[in-house]
Design a protein around this motif. Structure first.
Motif, mmCIF file in Angstrom:
data_model
loop_
_atom_site.group_PDB
_atom_site.id
_atom_site.type_symbol
_atom_site.label_atom_id
_atom_site.label_comp_id
_atom_site.label_asym_id
_atom_site.label_seq_id
_atom_site.Cartn_x
_atom_site.Cartn_y
_atom_site.Cartn_z
ATOM 1 N N THR A 10 19.235 67.855 15.819
ATOM 2 C CA THR A 10 17.932 67.348 15.375
ATOM 3 C C THR A 10 16.858 68.074 16.174
ATOM 4 O O THR A 10 17.159 68.795 17.140
ATOM 5 N N LYS A 11 15.602 67.871 15.825
ATOM 6 C CA LYS A 11 14.507 68.466 16.595
ATOM 7 C C LYS A 11 14.588 68.019 18.050
ATOM 8 O O LYS A 11 14.349 68.797 18.966
ATOM 9 N N GLU A 12 14.968 66.754 18.249
ATOM 10 C CA GLU A 12 15.058 66.222 19.613
ATOM 11 C C GLU A 12 16.182 66.896 20.410
ATOM 12 O O GLU A 12 15.983 67.276 21.569
ATOM 13 N N SER A 13 17.344 67.049 19.796
ATOM 14 C CA SER A 13 18.451 67.678 20.532
ATOM 15 C C SER A 13 18.159 69.145 20.802
ATOM 16 O O SER A 13 18.496 69.670 21.860
ATOM 17 N N ALA A 15 15.248 70.304 21.343
ATOM 18 C CA ALA A 15 14.231 70.318 22.401
ATOM 19 C C ALA A 15 14.847 70.015 23.768
ATOM 20 O O ALA A 15 14.146 70.028 24.782
ATOM 21 N N GLU A 17 16.270 67.115 24.626
ATOM 22 C CA GLU A 17 16.175 65.702 25.000
ATOM 23 C C GLU A 17 17.577 65.131 25.164
ATOM 24 O O GLU A 17 18.404 65.228 24.266
ATOM 25 N N MET A 101 21.907 60.159 17.789
ATOM 26 C CA MET A 101 20.553 60.652 18.030
ATOM 27 C C MET A 101 19.581 59.467 18.043
ATOM 28 O O MET A 101 19.876 58.419 17.485
#
Length: 144
Positions: A10-13, A15, A17, A101
């Motif tokens: 995901t965008k978070e992983s 990045a 995070e 996530m």
């Protein structure tokens, strides 16, 4: 049958995070269930693609592509390797998984090829070689 259970990025992983304590605890408890059920062969999370590289093959040429890579939905953030009875059983286990996530996420299940899938192309010599390599790699994995 062996399957790879793939946690999509995901965008978070991407990045970088990291999971909070609650998510990490839930995932560790789930992994413990998999171990007790005799299913889990391996599992790991992957660092973001900004820390990785790709090697593109075209005949004898090799091109190195440094991360990060585009198309987050096509990337992998982690995986499990399971020995399981059927695809249906794998689906049921994934449905029990905590969301890996903080937001919406996807998990993909893919069967692995076995030497039996290659028919006559998997000669008896190649089958023996594969068995020997698997045994050797399992021994190496057990070393401290």
């Amino acid at each position: 049958m062996r399957v790879m259970v793939i946690v999509k990025a995901t965008k978070e992983s991407e990045a970088g995070e990291l999971p909070n304590e609650e998510m990490l605890t839930a995932m560790m408890n789930y992994n413990e269930e998999l171990v007790k059920a005799g299913i889990l062969l391996a599992a790991d999370g992957l660092k973001p693609t900004s820390k990785g590289a790709r090697v593109h093959f075209d005949g004898a040429e090799r091109t190195i592509i440094d991360g990060p890579f585009a198309e987050t939905k096509e990337l992998i953030a982690g995986y499990w390797l399971w020995e399981i009875g059927s695809m249906e059983e794998a689906i049921e286990w994934v449905k029990r998984c905590p969301n890996p996530m903080p937001g919406p996420s996807d998990i993909e299940i893919r069967p692995l090829y076995g030497m039996e899938d290659f028919g006559d192309n998997a000669t008896p010599e190649l089958v023996k070689q594969q068995e020997r390599l698997r045994e050797e790699s399992e021994k190496l994995a057990k070393k401290p």
